[in-house]
Design an enzyme around this catalytic site. Structure first.
Site, PDB file in Angstrom:
ATOM      1  N   GLU A 282      -8.908   6.498   7.724  1.00  0.00           N
ATOM      2  CA  GLU A 282      -7.487   6.642   7.424  1.00  0.00           C
ATOM      3  C   GLU A 282      -7.131   7.897   6.633  1.00  0.00           C
ATOM      4  OE1 GLU A 282      -5.900   2.105   7.145  1.00  0.00           O
ATOM      5  OE2 GLU A 282      -7.330   2.735   5.632  1.00  0.00           O
TER       6      GLU A 282
ATOM      7  N   ARG B  92       0.828  -1.211   0.000  1.00  0.00           N
ATOM      8  CA  ARG B  92       0.000   0.000   0.000  1.00  0.00           C
ATOM      9  C   ARG B  92       0.862   1.260   0.000  1.00  0.00           C
ATOM     10  NH1 ARG B  92      -5.473   1.917   1.041  1.00  0.00           N
ATOM     11  NH2 ARG B  92      -6.316  -0.192   1.121  1.00  0.00           N
TER      12      ARG B  92
END
Length: 780
Positions: free
Chosen positions: A729, A326
């Protein structure tokens, strides 16, 4: 969902979703009545479990004498790897490289070797210190530099994402530069530490109350360690006192150890880690060293980018693979790179096994992207904001990511433009530069940075959720789903969905504890996907019940189905309005099922790690932050003077909760980049293992002026729950604006001629070192 039911759903706009309903546990939180694992009533005969930890970073266990431990009055038993009835493994990704208790070898300082099971926690803690363990030390690799020098052993396969021809692009670029940025790790520092309570039942049953983000994985781990099928293990969690990713996989160890102790003794057992043990045992945010090379032109247009992202992953894989992946996914942030190549280097070290943390590697990649922008801005003399806007994703051939996903909804430029105008960015930037000329000790800086954050699990199979909804004959509703509540308001949003769909008030809908006994095979509450996945599952269950009620009401009262509508104050049935309880009671007597399970899987997504291509994200969330800071050059301290944030939450499910998430995420992100520093000594011992040595942001560290707004009139283009966007997030990344603002302040020492190349965390020591380097550059 039928067309009729869809129309009815669209017509309901009572105080349900999209309203700022208070947190469902708010009153209990502030009154102290909200129960966490350590608050639960203790079963009769409860035992306490405390771990014995390694004092070496890498060694063979030559001998282990636990007789003095066993001899302490109140100690019931001491358990080692040999006492585990099933698999001695808690690897979250099935690699088999993470033993629950060390067996013959220790791989980091703080690794659990045995556990003491005693009548009281105090007795267990005192007894654990009496163990006599002889080690044969082996070479230890403690950081990224040492890992590379030792040959670069990886815990996961490396990943390459590329598009175009980066070598040709760099060679053809009119200008190019290279550099390196170091990004530190971060301790989760949840208010409630790792905790679990296990109670044995009949015929091998085990009930576990765990502070976990992933009840199903915890269930599987306990079952494997006990060597029993999953249907004998039930895991339950009502709420957590914070998690931030630290309880996605790391919660499995306390749960398994408590369950093994309960199994061995036939008595309930609880493991609640001391804060020092918690920080010594558990993984952190990965720290990265990122090497970059970029080609660009005099106008600040990026032409080619080459990056290698190396991470300290720790002694076992844990979730390092997807975390480092990621980081690559987000190393472009909001910017289009015509020729690009990203490579990962997930390095094995003899430190704690690093794990999930809010943003899951994405923030580290974004720091690298913003460093590239900053470097180009200093090299060309341009305002960094102009470089950012010039390079954002657009249309045509400028909307393909390095992993070959098409960006269909880039609004980064519009958000930055709106925010810059709202907060007078350009005027303030010029004023600060003028003020710095006459201020020798206090330098001020400002920066405006965007975020483009992909929403979905990159492990495609995790993008599913289940729910269970009951309607009782008195018209009250009970909702259960597979997501977990860690303070972020997920349960509140699920209540709002049922309220909105049934037209009910808050007191008529009740959320219950997440349990594997009600909703099986659930995914972790992580990747900002909790509301997206579970909200749609709840909606699916509610729609099933509504469809039955509509069909029943139409037949019972002899009206067409389109004549049945759920309203805020009852149910419209033809010309009359009846109460919801009246409808549900009548339906019960007509033998209509008032319970339904719901299910949802995210559409459109796919990912192939072998080719580095796919559509790993359902959509992107966007936002921008402008931060102004003051830096004291005498002490190295910094102060956040003002922050303005404009964030894209789509059609927010609960604006108050979402704004709270944005505020908290920003402060946590700023803390990571400015003050939170993890320090290991040469023996591999973590020295920052308590609040006395590890500093997190306090109330006084918040911005003096803090303006947060949600982007208006921006529903999600994808069919998410009521067109909302994830808010968990993405706001964490807004803290990057603070790091960039500190860098801007330090650049004044060299009259803004060169990039300060400020690494994170920008602690006072780091700021003073960077300031001295800038002064030396200015003197040459």
């Amino acid at each position: 969902m039928s067309e009729t039911l869809a129309k009815q759903t669209a017509q309901i706009v009572p105080g349900g979703a999209s309203k700022s309903l208070r947190h469902e546990s708010a009153r209990m939180h502030v009154s102290g009545n909200a129960a966490y694992i350590d608050d639960l009533p203790e079963p009769q005969g409860l035992l306490h479990v405390v771990p014995g930890l390694s004092t070496k970073a890498h060694a063979r266990i030559v001998s282990m004498d636990l007789e003095a431990v066993r001899a302490v009055p109140g100690v019931v038993c001491v358990l080692t790897a040999a006492d585990i009835p099933g698999d001695n493994q808690v690897s979250a990704v099935g690699k088999g490289d993470e033993p629950l208790l060390a067996d013959g070898e220790v791989c980091f300082y703080g690794q659990p070797i045995f556990v003491v099971v005693a009548e009281s926690r105090g007795v267990a803690r005192r007894a654990a210190k009496l163990a006599k363990i002889e080690y044969e030390e082996r070479p230890a690799v403690l950081n990224i530099a040492q890992a590379r020098e030792a040959g670069g052993v990886l815990v996961w396969r490396p990943l390459v994402m590329s598009r175009g021809d980066v070598e040709t692009g760099l060679a053809a670029a009119p200008r190019r530069l290279s550099g390196q940025v170091t990004v530190g790790g971060q301790e989760h520092f949840y208010l409630e530490g790792q905790a679990a309570l296990a109670q044995p039942g009949e015929e091998g049953e085990m009930r576990v109350w765990s502070s976990t983000q992933h009840p199903t994985e915890t269930q599987h781990m306990v079952a494997h360690c006990l060597h029993v099928p999953s249907n004998l293990v039930t895991v339950e969690v009502r709420r957590m006192g914070g998690a931030f990713g630290g309880k996605e996989s790391q919660a499995n160890t306390p749960a398994c150890l408590a369950a093994i102790a309960a199994h061995a003794t036939g008595r309930a057992a609880k493991m609640r880690l001391d804060r020092d043990d918690d920080m010594m045992m558990t993984g952190k945010r990965h720290d990265f060293v990122i090497d970059y090379e970029v080609g660009f032109d005099d106008a600040g247009n990026i032409l080619a980018v080459d990056m290698v992202l190396a991470a300290r992953c720790g002694w076992a894989a844990d979730l390092s693979g997807p975390v480092v992946d990621r980081a690559l996914f987000h190393a472009d942030n909001a910017y289009f790179y015509p020729d690009v190549r990203f490579k990962s280097e997930p390095l094995k070290t003899n430190t704690q096994s690093n794990t999930a943390y809010r943003g899951f590697g994405g923030p580290q990649g974004i720091v690298a992207a913003e460093r590239v922008i900053e470097e180009i801005a200093f090299a060309t003399g341009l305002d960094p904001l102009d470089v950012r806007v010039r390079n954002v994703y657009g249309t045509g051939t400028r909307n393909i990511t390095p992993y070959h996903m098409t960006v269909e909804d880039s609004i980064a430029a519009e958000i930055m433009a709106q925010l810059a105008e709202r907060c007078d960015y350009r005027q303030r930037r010029q004023a600060l530069r003028e003020a710095n000329k006459s201020s020798p000790c206090i330098k001020r800086g400002i920066a405006l940075t965007p975020v483009k954050f992909g929403i979905s699990f990159t492990a495609t199979h995790y993008n599913q959720a289940g729910a269970l909804v009951h309607v009782y004959t008195d018209g009250s509703v009970q909702v259960n789903h597979g997501g977990t509540e860690m303070g972020q308001g997920l349960h509140t949003k699920m209540v709002q969905i049922a309220m909105r769909e049934f037209g009910l008030t808050e007191d008529r809908v009740r959320i219950t504890a997440t349990t594997t006994g009600k909703v099986p095979n659930t995914s972790a509450t992580a990747a900002s996907s909790g509301a997206d996945l579970n909200g749609m599952a709840v909606l699916d269950a509610v729609h099933k019940i509504k469809a039955r009620l509509v069909s029943f009401a139409a037949e019972h009262w002899k009206v067409p189905e389109e004549g049945v509508q759920f309203l805020p104050d009852g149910v419209q049935v033809g010309e009359q309005v009846i109460s919801f309880p009246e409808l549900t009671k009548a339906a019960y007597f007509a033998r209509v099922s008032l319970s339904a399970n719901g299910f949802y899987k995210t559409p459109k997504i796919s990912w192939n790690a072998a080719t580095g291509r796919g559509r790993p994200f359902y959509y992107f969330a966007y936002g921008a932050a402008c931060a102004e800071v003051a830096v004291d050059l005498l002490t190295g301290e910094n102060r956040i003077e003002r922050v303005d944030i404009l964030h894209d939450a789509g059609q927010s499910l609960n604006p108050a909760i979402d704004i709270g998430q944005i505020e908290g995420g920003f402060v946590q992100g700023a803390g990571w980049l400015t003050m939170e520093e993890l320090v290991w000594d040469d023996t591999g011992r973590l020295r920052t293992h308590a609040p006395s040595t590890y500093k997190i942001p306090a109330c006084s560290d918040r911005p003096r002026i803090f303006n947060v707004a949600l982007l208006e009139h921006s529903p999600n283009q994808e069919a998410t729950i009521f067109r909302s966007k994830a808010v968990g997030e993405p706001p964490f990344v807004h803290g990057v604006a603070v790091l960039q603002a500190i860098s801007d302040a330090l650049a004044s020492l060299n009259d803004y001629q060169t990039c300060p190349q400020l690494d994170a965390p920008a602690t006072p020591e780091q700021i003073l070192r960077t300031a001295e380097r800038m002064r030396q550059q200015a003197s040459h």
